[in-house]
Write a protein that holds these residues in place. Sequence first.
Motif, PDB file in Angstrom:
ATOM      1  N   ARG A 128      41.548  43.142  35.196  1.00 19.16           N
ATOM      2  CA  ARG A 128      41.420  41.915  35.588  1.00 19.16           C
ATOM      3  C   ARG A 128      42.380  41.067  35.138  1.00 19.16           C
ATOM      4  N   GLU A 175      40.672  45.842  45.469  1.00 16.83           N
ATOM      5  CA  GLU A 175      39.323  46.335  45.235  1.00 16.83           C
ATOM      6  C   GLU A 175      39.450  47.859  45.221  1.00 16.83           C
ATOM      7  N   SER A 226      30.968  43.459  38.976  1.00 15.30           N
ATOM      8  CA  SER A 226      31.543  42.148  38.726  1.00 15.30           C
ATOM      9  C   SER A 226      31.348  41.806  37.265  1.00 15.30           C
ATOM     10  N   SER A 227      32.070  40.803  36.821  1.00 13.20           N
ATOM     11  CA  SER A 227      31.930  40.369  35.449  1.00 13.20           C
ATOM     12  C   SER A 227      31.842  38.853  35.469  1.00 13.20           C
ATOM     13  N   GLN A 235      37.341  33.842  39.090  1.00 15.42           N
ATOM     14  CA  GLN A 235      37.978  34.597  40.156  1.00 15.42           C
ATOM     15  C   GLN A 235      37.196  35.828  40.548  1.00 15.42           C
ATOM     16  N   THR A 236      36.850  36.618  39.515  1.00 14.69           N
ATOM     17  CA  THR A 236      36.158  37.869  39.769  1.00 14.69           C
ATOM     18  C   THR A 236      34.851  37.604  40.504  1.00 14.69           C
ATOM     19  N   THR A 267      34.166  38.951  44.251  1.00 15.35           N
ATOM     20  CA  THR A 267      33.046  39.873  44.431  1.00 15.35           C
ATOM     21  C   THR A 267      32.072  39.365  45.494  1.00 15.35           C
ATOM     22  N   TYR A 283      33.487  45.853  31.460  1.00  9.52           N
ATOM     23  CA  TYR A 283      34.303  45.876  32.669  1.00  9.52           C
ATOM     24  C   TYR A 283      35.643  46.551  32.380  1.00  9.52           C
ATOM     25  N   LEU A 318      37.074  45.455  41.032  1.00  9.18           N
ATOM     26  CA  LEU A 318      38.296  44.688  41.235  1.00  9.18           C
ATOM     27  C   LEU A 318      39.337  44.966  40.153  1.00  9.18           C
ATOM     28  N   THR A 319      40.593  44.990  40.557  1.00 15.63           N
ATOM     29  CA  THR A 319      41.655  45.113  39.564  1.00 15.63           C
ATOM     30  C   THR A 319      42.803  44.170  39.902  1.00 15.63           C
TER      31      THR A 319
END
Lengths: 565, 338
Positions: free
Chosen positions: A10, A318, A409-410, A415-416, A420, A444, A461-462
Amino acid sequence: MPAACPSPVRRPDRRSARRPVRRTLTAAVAAAAALALTTLSACSGTAHPKAGTADAAYRLTAKTPAAAGPVNSFTWSLFAEPTSIDYAYSFDYPPNQILANVCESLLRWNPDLTTSPGLATSYTHPTPTSWVYQIRSGVRFHDGTTLTADDVVASLRRNLDPEVASNWAYPFRNVKSIDRTGPSQVTVSLKSPDSTFNKYLAASPGTVESAATLKKDGKDYGNPAKGVNCTGPFSFGSWTSGQSLVLKRFDGYWDAKLKAKAGEVKFVFLSDPTTRVNAFQTGEVDGGWMVPPHAYAQLKASQAGTLYFGRNTTVASEIVNNLKGPLGDARVRQALLMAIDRKGIVKAGAGGVADVADSLVSSNTWSGTPDSTVKGLLKALPSYPYDPVKAKALAARAGVTGQKVVIASSPLDSQTTIITQAVAQAAKAIGLNPQIDTISADKYTALFTDAAARKGIDLFLTFWYTSITDPLDMYGSLQTGAFSNYGNWSNPQFDAAIDAATVAQDPAAVAAATGKAQQTAMEQLPWLPLYTEPVSVFLGKRITGVQPSIAYLYYPWAAEIGARG
Amino acid sequence: MTAALATTAVDGARRAGRFGALAVSVLRRLLTMAVTLLVTSFVVFSSLYLAPGDPVSFLVRGRSPSPQEIAAIREQYGFNDPFPERYWHWLQGVLQGDLGRSYLFHQSVDQVLWSRLPASMLLVGTAALMIAVVGVGAGIVGALRRGTRTDTAVLLMVTVGAAVPSFVAAIMLRSVLGVRLGWFPTIGNGTGLLDRMHHVVLPAIALSVTFMALVTRVTRSAMLDELRREHVEVALSRGMSKSSVVRRHVLRNALGPIVTVSGLLVSGMLVSTAIVETAFGMSGVGSLLVQAVNEMDFQVVQAIVLLVVAAFVVVNTLVDLVYPLIDPRVAAAAGSAR
């Protein structure tokens, strides 16, 4: 195989991400100069239309106003404390942006993403499996001793040593031996040709430390008590665990152009994004890389300093982690990408400062390959414009309606969460049954290293960067069996293209084969590319001079920072 | 347990004199503490061992090591040894003062801990002081002014304070007193005593706000209970000054529950510091624990848990020891029971 590095996770707002960067290189010595000429499309002053809106734009800055003079010291924020500054374990933003100023590599990765000589004055590539480096003379370590070929050999060899368990073993996977072959010459022999090996020597894998220090400090090397002893413009000063790490200007530095303007840099570790932004505003901290996007507007309006954007190699994607579920069918992955409102994500999740991604690498990653070639490759790629209706029909043909997908998700960065939500919406739009699984930020991060942590998750997500200017760094990590090929995606055509690109000697052949791999990846979508974004940096009103670029992970950026006039 | 231990203490006192009693009691408590620590260490060690995830995957950090490399790492860190052997090795080390080596920080665990402990101690110490002074103080004032506006204000404070989680308090304090007004620094631990105190004020308030409210509530009701007692009313009706009655009868008797609750809260605080530390960019044991758990840094987790358990046991032992001193009824009751 390969694993490329792992990368990341992230972004900025949290600990996370590790990514490597790479550069494109050409085969031989003279190449560096040629590269410098082929710059990238995104240069200084280029305005990017803000996605979603036509009015505003963000600008990339190649260099902030030059420093008017020296400054005694400045304070810089990091989003996490490094666990070590041993280059062998430096694979994340915090340790790398410190070490970039302290330790140097054989080659140097410049802010314009070219490479130039570093501790090696030149190199040759006499056979497809050997690289010969000429070591610079008159370079001193921070303890006053002189750099020799033996130091280079000892430093590089650590990446091969299973006892050390270097995070950078991957770039060395094809290395057979590393030896001193002359008073100031080092030769690396490869088991098989590898078009990326030399490029990695501009990043952490090419770091040179004093052999005597490595021996003396042993397992304590690079920890808060011992620090490091390298050749960079700053030397290790002190490290108050949990609090701060201080670098001091090194007066014996060899490169007059990059002598540090600041007497001291103090890095403070602030993991909470709001805490960092507050500290920028109160002036307690003079600057920092990776500004939280939610604070862009606030900081642009702030009197406390200036927000800049620079060239990056990062793509938000993703990752499809489970190919046994509904996403196992390529049509469903294509449908999902088509149903994601990526322009909306850029607007809501990245403060408008980003562009919808056309592939898994940023166009900057191709710099070094002729523009016309890159354009041709990009043109051939399938595109996935936002079209939920068409997407739904496509997914319906795959017969996955009603099936569950779990999206990780976190909660700790906005953003994340936003991305998500958008992905979940898209999944719903194509008839899937999305479920968001919210996990702690630390857990995460573990998704990227621990298969057990990834169990039961379909998508995560990355923000993935490359450590060299070469798309192979990204695509190599999707080969069958690669560590970062989290979904265990496997495609023989893709693997063959990567292998061909790795062994090819001619830059055009490398580009062609890499392009082929990219084509397959974008048709099959083992990862869903979302957007590319620039590097962000905030400079308080006291300081200036930095060149904003992802190269800050390996280039001595702090040396250029001095007092604002 | 409190009563039983107190009984033993008093019992010992009668037979062997005060000093002997104290020695026996302290010895007993140390023994209890050692057993508690041992049991805890075993539970923690085995739970970490059984937890999902493999520390090797953290050590290799994203590369794909060859099987030989994995074997070398496992060997190097002793991951191959059977569980009882690992536990025994660790225990032996601890008994010799060696807490092991953190593989996350590439340092010995005691170095890691020592770098974080002072900040946490200062934070918890300051918060404890605030709880004692403000929490107890407000409770006393509320009880003595029962039904007045002051009491209403105290009750309001209690309600609000108990409802504000420390991260919310941290955000509010930081943005108002730190960023907007600039009265306090928003990040870091500070250097030198005064500067450190300056840095710790806001985090300590954020950390203690809920606990203060609880202590105020306990204090207020304990005081009210005592004020309603017959002997207090008698004393007052005999014309003794209110302040001396409050001090000698009410407060002294009410102190028991107050001290007990405060002791529990304060010793529990050591682990609740993580959020506050993060919000103020401080580095302490709380955030270290979170990080170590997530990265499966066994040795560090183990050491912190032991530390917290030890703090808990020590604080509560102290509470038990002072209990008979502040409330003679406990001692008296224990004595007559024999």
